[in-house]
Design a protein around this motif. Sequence first.
Motif, mmCIF file in Angstrom:
data_model
loop_
_atom_site.group_PDB
_atom_site.id
_atom_site.type_symbol
_atom_site.label_atom_id
_atom_site.label_comp_id
_atom_site.label_asym_id
_atom_site.label_seq_id
_atom_site.Cartn_x
_atom_site.Cartn_y
_atom_site.Cartn_z
ATOM 1 N N ARG A 116 -32.850 37.253 -3.576
ATOM 2 C CA ARG A 116 -32.501 37.754 -2.244
ATOM 3 C C ARG A 116 -33.619 37.417 -1.257
ATOM 4 O O ARG A 116 -34.788 37.604 -1.563
ATOM 5 C CB ARG A 116 -32.262 39.263 -2.289
ATOM 6 C CG ARG A 116 -31.199 39.680 -3.295
ATOM 7 C CD ARG A 116 -29.862 39.028 -2.986
ATOM 8 N NE ARG A 116 -28.891 39.242 -4.056
ATOM 9 C CZ ARG A 116 -27.663 38.751 -4.049
ATOM 10 N NH1 ARG A 116 -27.271 37.984 -3.040
ATOM 11 N NH2 ARG A 116 -26.834 38.996 -5.050
ATOM 12 N N ARG A 117 -33.233 36.955 -0.100
ATOM 13 C CA ARG A 117 -34.187 36.473 0.891
ATOM 14 C C ARG A 117 -34.285 37.447 2.057
ATOM 15 O O ARG A 117 -33.310 37.684 2.769
ATOM 16 C CB ARG A 117 -33.747 35.084 1.362
ATOM 17 C CG ARG A 117 -34.649 34.414 2.368
ATOM 18 C CD ARG A 117 -34.224 32.959 2.548
ATOM 19 N NE ARG A 117 -34.757 32.393 3.782
ATOM 20 C CZ ARG A 117 -34.069 32.272 4.894
ATOM 21 N NH1 ARG A 117 -32.808 32.668 4.926
ATOM 22 N NH2 ARG A 117 -34.621 31.754 5.975
ATOM 23 N N PHE A 118 -35.483 38.003 2.262
ATOM 24 C CA PHE A 118 -35.748 38.902 3.384
ATOM 25 C C PHE A 118 -36.581 38.145 4.411
ATOM 26 O O PHE A 118 -37.561 37.477 4.060
ATOM 27 C CB PHE A 118 -36.514 40.140 2.909
ATOM 28 C CG PHE A 118 -35.745 41.006 1.937
ATOM 29 C CD1 PHE A 118 -35.097 42.149 2.363
ATOM 30 C CD2 PHE A 118 -35.677 40.664 0.594
ATOM 31 C CE1 PHE A 118 -34.390 42.952 1.470
ATOM 32 C CE2 PHE A 118 -34.976 41.452 -0.314
ATOM 33 C CZ PHE A 118 -34.331 42.590 0.126
ATOM 34 N N HIS A 119 -36.211 38.258 5.691
ATOM 35 C CA HIS A 119 -36.959 37.594 6.760
ATOM 36 C C HIS A 119 -36.767 38.393 8.039
ATOM 37 O O HIS A 119 -36.133 39.464 8.037
ATOM 38 C CB HIS A 119 -36.510 36.142 6.922
ATOM 39 C CG HIS A 119 -35.039 35.955 7.055
ATOM 40 N ND1 HIS A 119 -34.371 36.061 8.258
ATOM 41 C CD2 HIS A 119 -34.078 35.705 6.113
ATOM 42 C CE1 HIS A 119 -33.087 35.854 8.079
ATOM 43 N NE2 HIS A 119 -32.863 35.645 6.780
ATOM 44 N N ALA A 120 -37.312 37.870 9.146
ATOM 45 C CA ALA A 120 -37.331 38.629 10.393
ATOM 46 C C ALA A 120 -35.936 39.033 10.860
ATOM 47 O O ALA A 120 -35.760 40.101 11.464
ATOM 48 C CB ALA A 120 -38.034 37.821 11.476
ATOM 49 N N LEU A 121 -34.935 38.225 10.570
ATOM 50 C CA LEU A 121 -33.569 38.526 11.001
ATOM 51 C C LEU A 121 -32.766 39.270 9.946
ATOM 52 O O LEU A 121 -31.619 39.647 10.202
ATOM 53 C CB LEU A 121 -32.845 37.217 11.387
ATOM 54 C CG LEU A 121 -33.496 36.413 12.532
ATOM 55 C CD1 LEU A 121 -32.706 35.136 12.787
ATOM 56 C CD2 LEU A 121 -33.587 37.258 13.790
ATOM 57 N N LYS A 122 -33.360 39.462 8.785
ATOM 58 C CA LYS A 122 -32.657 40.182 7.718
ATOM 59 C C LYS A 122 -33.682 40.943 6.878
ATOM 60 O O LYS A 122 -34.265 40.390 5.949
ATOM 61 C CB LYS A 122 -31.858 39.227 6.835
ATOM 62 C CG LYS A 122 -30.995 39.940 5.790
ATOM 63 C CD LYS A 122 -30.153 38.960 5.017
ATOM 64 C CE LYS A 122 -29.305 39.649 3.946
ATOM 65 N NZ LYS A 122 -28.364 40.635 4.496
ATOM 66 N N THR A 123 -33.908 42.202 7.229
ATOM 67 C CA THR A 123 -34.916 43.012 6.548
ATOM 68 C C THR A 123 -34.310 43.952 5.515
ATOM 69 O O THR A 123 -35.027 44.763 4.935
ATOM 70 C CB THR A 123 -35.725 43.834 7.558
ATOM 71 O OG1 THR A 123 -34.832 44.659 8.318
ATOM 72 C CG2 THR A 123 -36.501 42.921 8.499
ATOM 73 N N GLU A 124 -32.999 43.876 5.298
ATOM 74 C CA GLU A 124 -32.384 44.714 4.266
ATOM 75 C C GLU A 124 -31.291 43.953 3.534
ATOM 76 O O GLU A 124 -30.718 42.996 4.053
ATOM 77 C CB GLU A 124 -31.824 46.005 4.868
ATOM 78 C CG GLU A 124 -30.624 45.830 5.784
ATOM 79 C CD GLU A 124 -30.054 47.172 6.225
ATOM 80 O OE1 GLU A 124 -30.810 48.153 6.306
ATOM 81 O OE2 GLU A 124 -28.841 47.240 6.480
ATOM 82 N N TRP A 125 -31.075 44.371 2.315
ATOM 83 C CA TRP A 125 -29.997 43.795 1.505
ATOM 84 C C TRP A 125 -29.477 44.887 0.576
ATOM 85 O O TRP A 125 -30.246 45.748 0.115
ATOM 86 C CB TRP A 125 -30.503 42.612 0.662
ATOM 87 C CG TRP A 125 -29.411 42.047 -0.206
ATOM 88 C CD1 TRP A 125 -28.487 41.123 0.156
ATOM 89 C CD2 TRP A 125 -29.095 42.448 -1.537
ATOM 90 N NE1 TRP A 125 -27.612 40.909 -0.876
ATOM 91 C CE2 TRP A 125 -27.970 41.713 -1.934
ATOM 92 C CE3 TRP A 125 -29.653 43.361 -2.423
ATOM 93 C CZ2 TRP A 125 -27.385 41.851 -3.186
ATOM 94 C CZ3 TRP A 125 -29.082 43.506 -3.685
ATOM 95 C CH2 TRP A 125 -27.960 42.748 -4.057
#
Length: 309
Positions: A116-125
């Motif tokens: 799973r990839r977390f980054h500035a535009l996606k901080t949750e999964w």
Amino acid sequence: METKTAKSMLSTTPMKGRETRPIHYTFRIESFSMLSKFSVEKCASEEFEAGGYKWSLSIYPTGNTKGEGEGHVSIYLVLMDTSSLPVDWEVKAIVNFSAYNFLDDEYVTTQDTSLRRFHALKTEWGVPKFMDLGTFNDPSKGYLIDDTCVFGAEVFVVKNTHKGDCLSMLHGPVTVSHSWKFKFSQSIEKHESESFFGGDYKWKLVLYPNGIVEGKGNSMSLFLVLDVSTLPPNTKLVVDCILRAKDQLREQHAIQKFCRKFSESASVWGSRRLVALAKVRDLKNGLLLGDSCILEAEFTILGLIKPGI
């Protein structure tokens, strides 16, 4: 049979029961029904640490409607406090969630191996349809007992530690032969030959007439040494070598063979016990003639190793 049916209804990802609790975090909620009674859309846990980062669990007691989780309990992992990370930060992790079954005394856990990839535009999964409400709210299923439930998370951060090398074999391997004659009676602990070129690289032979380490006092020690100043950065040489002390009478030489990688951190290879001193001093063996010994290095540079994909 009833438990297996309940497990099959839990999540859109495969799940499996186990006795071991989640190694990173568990979140126990008491009076769980009060969340929906007071229309709490999302319940956030305290922060916890895993893989060098701070995280939090978010539980949607009646489902994350934006994530099509209606009719389910939804669970999400949130990466907290990213202010200290670089502008183009990215965190990759394998994430698994669990729900405790009080009746079976086990944690029913997702079996997800995806990165799973977390980054500035996606901080949750997370998993919108983690558990259907019919299963979760039924006390006979074991997930909500006395209005209490326990959720868990495991977060395995995958850091980029990949290393790659490229071996380039030479189409025309460079073969080098160097002979060195010295006076054995010289009372010097260490002898060094004059430098010589082999390919584009500078070399020399180093001799300890009375040996070093396990050869000290009983053997001659001989080494081939690369001058690392002639070696390009981040490069290793693959070298096939023969070191010999010559028998000047019958050509029954003392020989040491090796194939090694020479580099900035490993620029010396050879033998601490090339030949026994007793054998050298016995003149009938021909290794010592007129107080002279002849040492040789014959080697081939087979290829180069450089960082690669």
